[in-house]
Write a protein that holds these residues in place. Structure first.
Motif, short mmCIF file in Angstrom:
data_model
loop_
_atom_site.label_atom_id
_atom_site.label_comp_id
_atom_site.label_asym_id
_atom_site.label_seq_id
_atom_site.Cartn_x
_atom_site.Cartn_y
_atom_site.Cartn_z
N GLN A 1 0.39 -7.45 -1.51
CA GLN A 1 -0.82 -7.40 -1.45
C GLN A 1 -1.67 -8.33 -1.70
N VAL B 1 -7.48 -6.42 2.26
CA VAL B 1 -5.62 -6.43 1.16
C VAL B 1 -6.05 -7.26 0.07
N LEU C 1 0.87 -1.30 -0.09
CA LEU C 1 -0.32 -0.14 -0.32
C LEU C 1 1.04 1.13 -0.34
N SER D 1 0.72 3.99 -3.15
CA SER D 1 0.18 5.54 -2.71
C SER D 1 1.12 5.92 -3.52
N PHE E 1 -7.07 0.97 6.17
CA PHE E 1 -8.08 0.57 4.87
C PHE E 1 -8.79 1.82 4.47
N LEU F 1 -13.90 -1.52 1.03
CA LEU F 1 -12.49 -1.55 1.86
C LEU F 1 -13.24 -0.95 3.17
N ALA G 1 -7.26 4.72 2.48
CA ALA G 1 -7.85 4.50 1.28
C ALA G 1 -8.79 4.53 0.41
N THR H 1 -7.42 -3.82 -7.27
CA THR H 1 -8.06 -2.57 -6.88
C THR H 1 -6.25 -1.96 -8.46
N TRP H 2 -5.49 -1.91 -7.57
CA TRP H 2 -4.06 -1.77 -8.02
C TRP H 2 -3.90 -2.49 -9.35
N LEU I 1 -7.65 -4.64 -2.38
CA LEU I 1 -6.70 -3.89 -2.74
C LEU I 1 -5.75 -4.64 -3.88
N PHE J 1 -9.82 5.73 -2.59
CA PHE J 1 -10.79 4.97 -4.08
C PHE J 1 -11.52 6.35 -4.48
#
Length: 221
Positions: free
Chosen positions: A60, A79, A25, A29, A134, A116, A137, A85-86, A82, A141
């Motif tokens: 992740q 996680v 993360l 980020s 989280f 999340l 984050a 999504t990345w 995350l 998003f």
């Protein structure tokens, strides 16, 4: 004892998956905020996408798998959201024209942010610090989704600034969890509210209730 078969609980000792998850993360980020705030030129958008796929997604994804192995489903779900999504964001960066917005990506970010936030609400009861990260984050998003859906640059800038805040807090989490793992006790505050319950001594399978049907619980014959 008393003619009753003992119960064996089989455990696999592993390190805290949150260290790996927060490391991913942190990297994601920072890199994405660099793009959002103009520190990285639009011409390098595809390179940002490659980085998001090669590093945060992999880290992740590993953290998600090991969170489930550690019987922490809420953290594993957070996680995992995350990580994927990345991955999606990285692919979009690679295949799209630099600087272009996407309504489809905006909807994805809305859904990811909502999931999340739900996971963070569950985790907050025992681990407020990771839950706060989280939740931040999730908000990041949602702000990015507003930018993708409206093409208003203000939302991109706010998302970028929030991403830098997340980078700093994630770095603190990595340090705190690594020190805790090294010294086997909290060194920096992690705000954890509860410890593991003591194992039942000499318990029979029927006394364990639902635990008797869970993975890793065996009755020694």
């Amino acid at each position: 004892m008393n003619g009753e078969p003992p119960v064996r609980v089989v455990l696999r000792p592993i390190g805290s998956p949150l260290t790996v998850g927060m490391s991913g993360l942190l990297i994601a980020s920072l890199v994405q905020s660099g793009l959002d705030l103009g520190w990285v030129g639009k011409a390098e958008t595809a390179k940002v996408g490659i980085i998001l796929i090669a590093v945060p997604f992999v880290l992740q994804l590993l953290a998600s798998v090991f969170s489930y192995l550690a019987r922490d489903g809420a953290t594993g779900a957070a996680v995992g959201v995350l990580a994927t999504t990345w991955l999606a964001l990285g692919v979009v960066h690679i295949v799209s024209r630099p600087g272009a917005v996407s309504a489809a990506l905006g909807l994805l970010l809305l859904g990811a942010g909502a999931m999340l936030a739900l996971s963070a609400a569950v985790i907050a009861g025992a681990k407020p610090l990771p839950a706060g990260v989280f939740l931040a984050a999730a908000l990041r998003f949602l702000l990015a989704a507003l930018y993708e859906l409206s093409a208003v640059g203000f939302w991109q800038d706010v998302a970028g600034v929030l991403g830098l805040v997340i980078t700093a807090v994630a770095a603190y989490c990595v340090l705190a969890f690594e020190l805790e793992g090294l010294h086997h006790r909290p060194v920096l505050p992690t705000l954890r509210r509860s410890l593991g319950r003591p194992a039942p001594i000499g318990a029979r399978v029927e006394h364990l209730g639902a635990y008797a049907q869970e993975p890793g619980v065996r009755e020694v014959m």
